[in-house]
Write an enzyme that holds these catalytic residues in place. Structure first.
Site, PDB file in Angstrom:
ATOM      1  N   LYS A 128       0.844  -1.203   0.000  1.00  0.00           N
ATOM      2  CA  LYS A 128       0.000   0.000   0.000  1.00  0.00           C
ATOM      3  C   LYS A 128       0.876   1.249   0.000  1.00  0.00           C
ATOM      4  CE  LYS A 128      -3.750  -2.369   2.331  1.00  0.00           C
ATOM      5  NZ  LYS A 128      -4.356  -2.752   3.604  1.00  0.00           N
ATOM      6  N   GLN A 180      -4.077  -1.290   9.760  1.00  0.00           N
ATOM      7  CA  GLN A 180      -4.082  -2.650   9.220  1.00  0.00           C
ATOM      8  C   GLN A 180      -4.620  -3.641  10.261  1.00  0.00           C
ATOM      9  OE1 GLN A 180      -3.089  -3.502   5.951  1.00  0.00           O
ATOM     10  NE2 GLN A 180      -4.003  -5.446   6.501  1.00  0.00           N
ATOM     11  N   ASP A 193     -10.844   3.200   4.363  1.00  0.00           N
ATOM     12  CA  ASP A 193     -11.301   1.807   4.339  1.00  0.00           C
ATOM     13  C   ASP A 193     -12.827   1.735   4.388  1.00  0.00           C
ATOM     14  OD1 ASP A 193      -9.469  -0.194   3.948  1.00  0.00           O
ATOM     15  OD2 ASP A 193      -8.785  -0.219   6.035  1.00  0.00           O
TER      16      ASP A 193
END
Ligand code: NDP
Length: 295
Positions: free
Chosen positions: A54, A98, A121
Protein backbone atom coordinates in the site's frame (compact mmCIF):
# COMPACT_ATOMS: atom_id res chain seq x y z
CA UNK A 1 -18.19 -22.75 -23.77
CA UNK A 2 -15.68 -21.20 -21.43
CA UNK A 3 -16.40 -18.01 -19.47
CA UNK A 4 -14.69 -14.70 -20.12
CA UNK A 5 -12.00 -14.29 -17.47
CA UNK A 6 -12.29 -10.91 -15.77
CA UNK A 7 -8.71 -9.69 -15.55
CA UNK A 8 -8.52 -7.85 -12.21
CA UNK A 9 -4.85 -7.01 -12.70
CA UNK A 10 -5.50 -5.23 -16.01
CA UNK A 11 -8.56 -3.39 -14.68
CA UNK A 12 -6.65 -2.39 -11.53
CA UNK A 13 -3.80 -1.10 -13.72
CA UNK A 14 -6.26 1.11 -15.62
CA UNK A 15 -7.60 2.46 -12.34
CA UNK A 16 -4.08 3.10 -11.05
CA UNK A 17 -3.25 5.08 -14.20
CA UNK A 18 -6.34 7.26 -13.64
CA UNK A 19 -5.44 7.67 -9.96
CA UNK A 20 -1.93 8.83 -10.93
CA UNK A 21 -3.32 11.47 -13.33
CA UNK A 22 -5.88 12.71 -10.81
CA UNK A 23 -3.25 12.73 -8.01
CA UNK A 24 -1.13 15.10 -10.09
CA UNK A 25 -4.09 17.44 -10.71
CA UNK A 26 -5.06 17.36 -7.05
CA UNK A 27 -1.47 18.05 -5.94
CA UNK A 28 -1.57 21.25 -7.99
CA UNK A 29 -4.90 22.32 -6.51
CA UNK A 30 -3.99 21.46 -2.90
CA UNK A 31 -0.40 22.73 -3.06
CA UNK A 32 0.72 19.39 -1.56
CA UNK A 33 0.48 15.70 -2.40
CA UNK A 34 -2.56 13.76 -1.17
CA UNK A 35 -1.34 11.76 1.85
CA UNK A 36 -2.11 8.27 3.13
CA UNK A 37 -1.10 7.13 6.62
CA UNK A 38 -0.85 3.39 7.20
CA UNK A 39 -0.50 1.98 10.70
CA UNK A 40 0.78 -1.52 11.41
CA UNK A 41 0.86 -2.97 14.91
CA UNK A 42 2.93 -6.11 15.48
CA UNK A 43 4.80 -8.31 13.04
CA UNK A 44 2.19 -10.40 11.23
CA UNK A 45 4.07 -11.29 8.00
CA UNK A 46 0.96 -11.06 5.75
CA UNK A 47 0.07 -7.65 7.22
CA UNK A 48 3.65 -6.45 6.68
CA UNK A 49 3.39 -7.35 2.98
CA UNK A 50 0.00 -5.61 2.62
CA UNK A 51 1.26 -2.46 4.34
CA UNK A 52 4.45 -2.37 2.26
CA UNK A 53 2.42 -2.76 -0.96
CA UNK A 54 0.00 0.00 0.00
CA UNK A 55 2.80 2.40 0.93
CA UNK A 56 4.82 1.62 -2.22
CA UNK A 57 1.83 2.01 -4.51
CA UNK A 58 0.79 5.31 -2.96
CA UNK A 59 4.26 6.71 -3.64
CA UNK A 60 4.26 5.26 -7.20
CA UNK A 61 0.97 7.02 -7.91
CA UNK A 62 2.19 10.40 -6.68
CA UNK A 63 0.95 10.49 -3.10
CA UNK A 64 2.70 11.03 0.21
CA UNK A 65 2.98 7.92 2.35
CA UNK A 66 3.22 8.01 6.15
CA UNK A 67 4.05 4.63 7.63
CA UNK A 68 3.78 3.90 11.35
CA UNK A 69 5.06 0.57 12.65
CA UNK A 70 4.30 -0.10 16.28
CA UNK A 71 5.42 -3.04 18.45
CA UNK A 72 3.07 -5.92 19.23
CA UNK A 73 2.99 -4.74 22.89
CA UNK A 74 1.36 -1.39 21.95
CA UNK A 75 -1.59 -0.58 24.23
CA UNK A 76 -5.03 0.44 23.02
CA UNK A 77 -4.52 3.92 24.52
CA UNK A 78 -1.22 4.39 22.63
CA UNK A 79 -2.77 3.34 19.31
CA UNK A 80 -5.82 5.51 19.96
CA UNK A 81 -3.56 8.51 20.52
CA UNK A 82 -1.74 7.90 17.24
CA UNK A 83 -5.01 7.51 15.30
CA UNK A 84 -6.34 10.77 16.76
CA UNK A 85 -3.09 12.57 15.89
CA UNK A 86 -3.19 11.30 12.29
CA UNK A 87 -6.88 12.19 12.02
CA UNK A 88 -6.03 15.79 12.97
CA UNK A 89 -2.92 16.08 10.73
CA UNK A 90 -3.66 18.43 7.81
CA UNK A 91 -1.13 16.71 5.50
CA UNK A 92 -2.96 13.39 5.80
CA UNK A 93 -6.11 12.59 3.80
CA UNK A 94 -6.48 8.90 4.55
CA UNK A 95 -5.85 6.89 7.73
CA UNK A 96 -5.70 3.12 7.55
CA UNK A 97 -5.09 0.78 10.47
CA UNK A 98 -4.08 -2.65 9.22
CA UNK A 99 -6.12 -5.50 10.72
CA UNK A 100 -5.88 -7.83 12.59
CA UNK A 101 -4.71 -6.02 15.73
CA UNK A 102 -3.06 -7.70 18.75
CA UNK A 103 -5.57 -9.13 21.23
CA UNK A 104 -5.19 -6.36 23.85
CA UNK A 105 -6.66 -3.85 21.36
CA UNK A 106 -10.37 -3.62 20.48
CA UNK A 107 -10.47 -3.00 16.70
CA UNK A 108 -13.92 -1.36 16.89
CA UNK A 109 -12.65 1.31 19.32
CA UNK A 110 -9.70 2.07 17.05
CA UNK A 111 -11.64 2.15 13.79
CA UNK A 112 -14.32 4.35 15.36
CA UNK A 113 -11.64 6.88 16.29
CA UNK A 114 -10.58 7.46 12.67
CA UNK A 115 -11.99 10.70 11.33
CA UNK A 116 -14.85 9.67 8.97
CA UNK A 117 -13.48 12.19 6.45
CA UNK A 118 -10.22 10.19 6.34
CA UNK A 119 -11.77 6.73 6.66
CA UNK A 120 -10.42 5.40 3.36
CA UNK A 121 -11.30 1.81 4.34
CA UNK A 122 -14.93 2.89 4.78
CA UNK A 123 -15.24 0.98 8.07
CA UNK A 124 -16.51 3.73 10.42
CA UNK A 125 -20.19 3.55 11.45
CA UNK A 126 -20.76 7.01 9.94
CA UNK A 127 -19.59 5.96 6.48
CA UNK A 128 -21.44 2.61 6.73
CA UNK A 129 -24.62 4.51 7.68
CA UNK A 130 -24.21 7.02 4.87
CA UNK A 131 -23.69 4.20 2.37
CA UNK A 132 -26.82 2.42 3.65
CA UNK A 133 -28.78 5.69 3.37
CA UNK A 134 -27.65 6.25 -0.20
CA UNK A 135 -25.59 9.33 0.77
CA UNK A 136 -22.11 10.04 -0.66
CA UNK A 137 -19.66 8.09 1.50
CA UNK A 138 -16.22 6.55 1.53
CA UNK A 139 -17.16 2.93 0.79
CA UNK A 140 -15.01 -0.13 1.64
CA UNK A 141 -12.39 -0.92 -0.98
CA UNK A 142 -13.08 -4.60 -1.76
CA UNK A 143 -16.78 -4.02 -2.53
CA UNK A 144 -15.86 -1.00 -4.65
CA UNK A 145 -13.44 -3.22 -6.58
CA UNK A 146 -16.12 -5.91 -7.06
CA UNK A 147 -18.52 -3.39 -8.57
CA UNK A 148 -15.83 -2.12 -10.94
CA UNK A 149 -15.12 -5.69 -12.08
CA UNK A 150 -18.76 -6.46 -12.76
CA UNK A 151 -19.24 -3.16 -14.58
CA UNK A 152 -16.42 -4.19 -16.85
CA UNK A 153 -18.82 -6.87 -18.13
CA UNK A 154 -22.21 -5.13 -17.72
CA UNK A 155 -22.54 -1.45 -18.53
CA UNK A 156 -25.70 -1.26 -16.44
CA UNK A 157 -26.65 -3.46 -13.48
CA UNK A 158 -30.22 -2.12 -13.41
CA UNK A 159 -32.77 -4.87 -12.89
CA UNK A 160 -30.20 -7.69 -12.78
CA UNK A 161 -30.57 -10.32 -10.04
CA UNK A 162 -27.52 -10.03 -7.79
CA UNK A 163 -26.82 -12.58 -5.06
CA UNK A 164 -24.17 -11.73 -2.47
CA UNK A 165 -23.07 -14.73 -0.40
CA UNK A 166 -21.55 -13.45 2.86
CA UNK A 167 -22.80 -10.63 5.09
CA UNK A 168 -19.70 -9.24 6.79
CA UNK A 169 -19.46 -5.49 7.40
CA UNK A 170 -16.24 -5.45 5.40
CA UNK A 171 -17.46 -7.14 2.22
CA UNK A 172 -20.99 -8.57 1.95
CA UNK A 173 -23.15 -5.80 3.45
CA UNK A 174 -21.44 -2.80 1.83
CA UNK A 175 -21.29 -4.68 -1.48
CA UNK A 176 -25.05 -5.23 -1.32
CA UNK A 177 -25.52 -1.48 -0.70
CA UNK A 178 -23.35 -0.55 -3.67
CA UNK A 179 -25.28 -2.98 -5.90
CA UNK A 180 -28.59 -1.51 -4.72
CA UNK A 181 -27.26 1.93 -5.62
CA UNK A 182 -26.63 0.50 -9.12
CA UNK A 183 -30.30 -0.60 -9.23
CA UNK A 184 -29.60 -4.33 -9.11
CA UNK A 185 -32.16 -6.56 -7.34
CA UNK A 186 -30.12 -7.78 -4.39
CA UNK A 187 -30.31 -10.91 -2.22
CA UNK A 188 -27.87 -11.38 0.66
CA UNK A 189 -27.18 -15.01 1.62
CA UNK A 190 -25.23 -16.31 4.65
CA UNK A 191 -24.52 -19.41 6.67
CA UNK A 192 -28.17 -19.79 7.75
CA UNK A 193 -29.59 -19.42 4.23
CA UNK A 194 -31.68 -22.41 3.17
CA UNK A 195 -31.17 -24.01 -0.25
CA UNK A 196 -28.06 -21.93 -0.93
CA UNK A 197 -27.36 -23.61 -4.31
CA UNK A 198 -30.86 -22.70 -5.53
CA UNK A 199 -30.45 -19.11 -4.29
CA UNK A 200 -27.14 -18.84 -6.15
CA UNK A 201 -28.70 -20.27 -9.31
CA UNK A 202 -31.09 -17.28 -9.43
CA UNK A 203 -28.21 -14.86 -9.83
CA UNK A 204 -27.29 -12.99 -12.99
CA UNK A 205 -24.49 -11.59 -10.85
CA UNK A 206 -23.07 -13.90 -8.17
CA UNK A 207 -20.65 -12.51 -5.56
CA UNK A 208 -19.11 -14.94 -3.08
CA UNK A 209 -17.31 -13.75 0.08
CA UNK A 210 -17.40 -16.52 2.67
CA UNK A 211 -13.85 -17.75 3.19
CA UNK A 212 -14.70 -21.41 2.37
CA UNK A 213 -12.44 -22.91 -0.29
CA UNK A 214 -14.36 -23.78 -3.48
CA UNK A 215 -17.70 -24.15 -1.67
CA UNK A 216 -19.69 -22.83 -4.64
CA UNK A 217 -19.81 -25.50 -7.33
CA UNK A 218 -20.36 -25.23 -11.06
CA UNK A 219 -23.93 -26.53 -10.82
CA UNK A 220 -24.83 -23.67 -8.39
CA UNK A 221 -24.31 -21.17 -11.18
CA UNK A 222 -26.89 -19.98 -13.70
CA UNK A 223 -25.56 -20.53 -17.22
CA UNK A 224 -24.11 -17.26 -18.52
CA UNK A 225 -23.99 -15.57 -15.08
CA UNK A 226 -21.17 -13.24 -14.03
CA UNK A 227 -19.31 -14.60 -11.00
CA UNK A 228 -17.11 -12.48 -8.75
CA UNK A 229 -15.09 -14.64 -6.36
CA UNK A 230 -13.87 -12.63 -3.39
CA UNK A 231 -12.56 -15.49 -1.24
CA UNK A 232 -8.87 -15.89 -0.51
CA UNK A 233 -8.07 -19.32 0.92
CA UNK A 234 -4.70 -20.96 1.37
CA UNK A 235 -4.95 -24.73 0.83
CA UNK A 236 -2.29 -27.46 0.52
CA UNK A 237 -1.13 -27.72 -3.08
CA UNK A 238 1.01 -30.20 -4.98
CA UNK A 239 4.23 -31.20 -3.19
CA UNK A 240 2.90 -29.65 0.03
CA UNK A 241 3.33 -26.11 -1.32
CA UNK A 242 0.32 -23.99 -0.31
CA UNK A 243 -1.79 -22.51 -3.11
CA UNK A 244 -4.46 -19.84 -3.05
CA UNK A 245 -8.02 -20.65 -4.15
CA UNK A 246 -11.27 -18.73 -4.03
CA UNK A 247 -14.69 -19.58 -2.63
CA UNK A 248 -15.83 -20.82 -6.06
CA UNK A 249 -14.70 -24.07 -7.71
CA UNK A 250 -13.12 -22.23 -10.63
CA UNK A 251 -12.58 -25.17 -13.02
CA UNK A 252 -16.27 -26.11 -12.79
CA UNK A 253 -17.60 -22.55 -12.75
CA UNK A 254 -15.64 -21.44 -15.81
CA UNK A 255 -17.58 -23.97 -17.91
CA UNK A 256 -20.98 -22.56 -16.86
CA UNK A 257 -20.53 -18.84 -16.15
CA UNK A 258 -20.54 -16.12 -18.79
CA UNK A 259 -17.73 -14.27 -17.02
CA UNK A 260 -15.72 -15.01 -13.88
CA UNK A 261 -13.03 -13.31 -11.82
CA UNK A 262 -10.15 -15.66 -10.94
CA UNK A 263 -8.34 -16.06 -7.61
CA UNK A 264 -5.66 -14.80 -7.58
CA UNK A 265 -5.79 -12.00 -10.14
CA UNK A 266 -9.43 -10.91 -9.72
CA UNK A 267 -10.70 -8.89 -6.77
CA UNK A 268 -7.36 -8.81 -4.90
CA UNK A 269 -5.54 -6.29 -7.14
CA UNK A 270 -8.64 -4.07 -7.20
CA UNK A 271 -8.72 -3.67 -3.43
CA UNK A 272 -5.42 -1.79 -3.16
CA UNK A 273 -6.13 0.34 -6.25
CA UNK A 274 -9.52 1.29 -4.74
CA UNK A 275 -7.79 2.28 -1.50
CA UNK A 276 -5.71 4.82 -3.39
CA UNK A 277 -8.80 5.97 -5.28
CA UNK A 278 -10.53 6.49 -1.92
CA UNK A 279 -7.56 8.52 -0.66
CA UNK A 280 -8.00 10.90 -3.60
CA UNK A 281 -11.76 11.08 -2.98
CA UNK A 282 -11.10 11.90 0.68
CA UNK A 283 -8.53 14.57 -0.23
CA UNK A 284 -10.90 16.21 -2.71
CA UNK A 285 -13.86 16.06 -0.32
CA UNK A 286 -11.87 17.59 2.54
CA UNK A 287 -10.82 20.46 0.29
CA UNK A 288 -14.38 21.01 -0.97
CA UNK A 289 -13.35 20.03 -4.52
CA UNK A 290 -15.42 17.88 -6.92
CA UNK A 291 -14.66 14.14 -6.75
CA UNK A 292 -11.79 12.95 -8.99
CA UNK A 293 -12.75 11.29 -12.30
CA UNK A 294 -11.96 7.61 -11.77
CA UNK A 295 -14.74 5.76 -13.65
P1 NDP B 1 -16.21 -13.16 7.39
O1 NDP B 1 -15.72 -14.40 8.02
O2 NDP B 1 -16.27 -11.90 8.17
O3 NDP B 1 -17.69 -13.43 6.84
C1 NDP B 1 -17.99 -14.60 6.15
C2 NDP B 1 -19.44 -14.58 5.73
O4 NDP B 1 -19.68 -15.78 5.01
C3 NDP B 1 -20.42 -14.57 6.90
O5 NDP B 1 -21.49 -13.69 6.62
C4 NDP B 1 -20.91 -16.01 7.00
O6 NDP B 1 -22.26 -16.13 7.40
C5 NDP B 1 -20.81 -16.44 5.54
N1 NDP B 1 -20.63 -17.88 5.42
C6 NDP B 1 -19.67 -18.64 6.01
N2 NDP B 1 -19.82 -19.93 5.68
C7 NDP B 1 -20.90 -19.99 4.85
C8 NDP B 1 -21.55 -21.03 4.18
N3 NDP B 1 -21.15 -22.31 4.29
N4 NDP B 1 -22.62 -20.74 3.43
C9 NDP B 1 -23.05 -19.47 3.31
N5 NDP B 1 -22.46 -18.41 3.91
C10 NDP B 1 -21.40 -18.69 4.69
O7 NDP B 1 -15.36 -12.98 6.07
P2 NDP B 1 -15.03 -11.69 5.16
O8 NDP B 1 -16.28 -11.12 4.62
O9 NDP B 1 -14.08 -10.80 5.87
O10 NDP B 1 -14.19 -12.39 3.99
C11 NDP B 1 -14.78 -13.36 3.15
C12 NDP B 1 -13.71 -13.88 2.21
O11 NDP B 1 -13.27 -12.81 1.39
C13 NDP B 1 -12.45 -14.44 2.89
O12 NDP B 1 -11.95 -15.51 2.12
C14 NDP B 1 -11.47 -13.28 2.84
O13 NDP B 1 -10.14 -13.71 2.83
C15 NDP B 1 -11.85 -12.68 1.51
N6 NDP B 1 -11.50 -11.26 1.39
C16 NDP B 1 -10.86 -10.87 0.26
C17 NDP B 1 -10.49 -9.57 0.08
C18 NDP B 1 -9.80 -9.17 -1.19
O14 NDP B 1 -9.18 -8.14 -1.25
N7 NDP B 1 -9.92 -9.95 -2.25
C19 NDP B 1 -10.75 -8.55 1.11
C20 NDP B 1 -11.54 -9.04 2.22
C21 NDP B 1 -11.87 -10.36 2.35
P3 NDP B 1 -22.76 -15.75 8.90
O15 NDP B 1 -22.82 -14.25 8.92
O16 NDP B 1 -24.11 -16.38 8.97
O17 NDP B 1 -21.75 -16.32 9.83
Amino acid sequence: MSAKIIDGRAIANELRAKVAIEAKLLTRKLGRMPGLAVVLVGDNPASEVYVRNKARLSVDLGMASFEHKLPVTTSEAELLELVLTLSADLKIDGVLVQLPLPKQIDPARILNAISPAKDVDGFTPLNAGKLASGMPALAPCTPLGCVMLVKNVHRSLAGLEAVVVGRSSVVGKPLAQLLLAENATVTIAHSKTKELPAVCRRADLLFVAIGKPELVRGNWIKPGATVIDIGINRVPGPAGKPRVVGDVAFEEAVKVAGAISPVPGGVGPMTVACLLANTLRAAAMRAGLPPPKLD
